[in-house]
Design a protein around this motif. Structure first.
Motif, PDB file in Angstrom:
ATOM      1  N   UNK A   5       0.844  -1.182   0.000  1.00 32.11           N
ATOM      2  CA  UNK A   5       0.000   0.000   0.000  1.00 32.11           C
ATOM      3  C   UNK A   5       0.881   1.235   0.000  1.00 32.11           C
ATOM      4  N   UNK A   6       0.643   2.152  -0.910  1.00 34.06           N
ATOM      5  CA  UNK A   6       1.346   3.432  -0.939  1.00 34.06           C
ATOM      6  C   UNK A   6       0.555   4.410  -0.074  1.00 34.06           C
ATOM      7  N   UNK A   7       1.269   5.109   0.806  1.00 32.12           N
ATOM      8  CA  UNK A   7       0.606   6.008   1.749  1.00 32.12           C
ATOM      9  C   UNK A   7       1.179   7.416   1.639  1.00 32.12           C
ATOM     10  N   UNK A   8       0.346   8.397   1.814  1.00 30.32           N
ATOM     11  CA  UNK A   8       0.783   9.798   1.819  1.00 30.32           C
ATOM     12  C   UNK A   8       1.001  10.289   3.241  1.00 30.32           C
ATOM     13  N   UNK A   9       0.393   9.633   4.214  1.00 38.12           N
ATOM     14  CA  UNK A   9       0.644   9.938   5.623  1.00 38.12           C
ATOM     15  C   UNK A   9       1.431   8.766   6.191  1.00 38.12           C
ATOM     16  N   UNK A  10       2.511   9.059   6.884  1.00 38.35           N
ATOM     17  CA  UNK A  10       3.468   8.000   7.220  1.00 38.35           C
ATOM     18  C   UNK A  10       3.493   7.592   8.685  1.00 38.35           C
ATOM     19  N   UNK A  11       2.708   8.217   9.532  1.00 38.12           N
ATOM     20  CA  UNK A  11       2.810   7.992  10.974  1.00 38.12           C
ATOM     21  C   UNK A  11       2.773   6.551  11.410  1.00 38.12           C
ATOM     22  N   UNK A  12       1.717   5.810  11.067  1.00 38.16           N
ATOM     23  CA  UNK A  12       1.558   4.441  11.527  1.00 38.16           C
ATOM     24  C   UNK A  12       2.629   3.533  10.941  1.00 38.16           C
ATOM     25  N   UNK A  13       2.875   3.649   9.658  1.00 38.76           N
ATOM     26  CA  UNK A  13       3.893   2.817   9.015  1.00 38.76           C
ATOM     27  C   UNK A  13       5.276   3.141   9.560  1.00 38.76           C
ATOM     28  N   UNK A  14       5.573   4.425   9.750  1.00 35.77           N
ATOM     29  CA  UNK A  14       6.880   4.817  10.278  1.00 35.77           C
ATOM     30  C   UNK A  14       7.110   4.195  11.650  1.00 35.77           C
ATOM     31  N   UNK A  15       6.126   4.240  12.516  1.00 37.39           N
ATOM     32  CA  UNK A  15       6.269   3.643  13.855  1.00 37.39           C
ATOM     33  C   UNK A  15       6.537   2.148  13.763  1.00 37.39           C
ATOM     34  N   UNK A  16       5.796   1.457  12.909  1.00 38.71           N
ATOM     35  CA  UNK A  16       5.972   0.012  12.769  1.00 38.71           C
ATOM     36  C   UNK A  16       7.346  -0.332  12.194  1.00 38.71           C
ATOM     37  N   UNK A  17       7.784   0.421  11.178  1.00 44.21           N
ATOM     38  CA  UNK A  17       9.090   0.167  10.564  1.00 44.21           C
ATOM     39  C   UNK A  17      10.209   0.448  11.563  1.00 44.21           C
ATOM     40  N   UNK A  18      10.112   1.554  12.293  1.00 39.73           N
ATOM     41  CA  UNK A  18      11.143   1.876  13.286  1.00 39.73           C
ATOM     42  C   UNK A  18      11.209   0.821  14.387  1.00 39.73           C
ATOM     43  N   UNK A  19      10.056   0.359  14.843  1.00 42.71           N
ATOM     44  CA  UNK A  19      10.045  -0.676  15.887  1.00 42.71           C
ATOM     45  C   UNK A  19      10.687  -1.960  15.372  1.00 42.71           C
TER      46      UNK A  19
END
Length: 136
Positions: A5-19
């Motif tokens: 999924x391509x996303x324009x808002x990154x908050x949720x994905x960024x948190x998951x990727x960083x974790x």
């Protein structure tokens, strides 16, 4: 089946990727320290310049560096870089890294002892990005 999924808002994905990345890195490097630093140049109480960085494990990553035009060329830049490097050393950093554009300050960083290890071209107007590092 997984989907992309391509996303324009990154908050949720960024948190998951960083974790996930932090957990993976921990397996290979142990506990990682992340510490933010900032050093400012003030004139009559107003910030007219500064450098912002982050220490990850033992490397200082200089993220932002700016001095108001009328305060440039007076040695303030060298003092700001020295101050953030000194603080980084106190915290345990042994190396510094910075990226800068060709119209910004690659020559300045070289004059402060940084060595270039990479260049990326392809930016508009013939601008290049320079990656530099220095042993602390």
């Amino acid at each position: 089946m997984p989907t992309i999924t391509v996303e324009r808002t990154i908050g949720t994905t960024k948190k998951a990727v960083l974790a996930g990345l932090s957990g993976y890195n921990h397996e290979h490097m142990g506990t990682q320290r992340l510490k933010g630093l900032a050093v400012s140049l003030k004139d009559r109480g107003k910030i007219v310049g500064g450098v912002v960085g982050q220490i990850w494990t033992t490397v200082l990553f200089i993220q932002f560096f700016w001095i108001e035009q009328k305060h440039r060329g007076q040695g303030h830049g060298a003092k700001l870089i020295a101050a953030i490097e000194d603080e980084a050393r106190r915290i345990g950093a042994v190396r510094s890294h910075v990226d800068t554009m060709s119209f910004q300050a690659p020559g300045f960083y070289r004059s402060q002892g940084y060595e270039e290890f990479g260049v990326i071209d392809g930016y508009p107007g013939g601008v290049t990005r320079h990656s530099l590092t220095k042993s602390l």
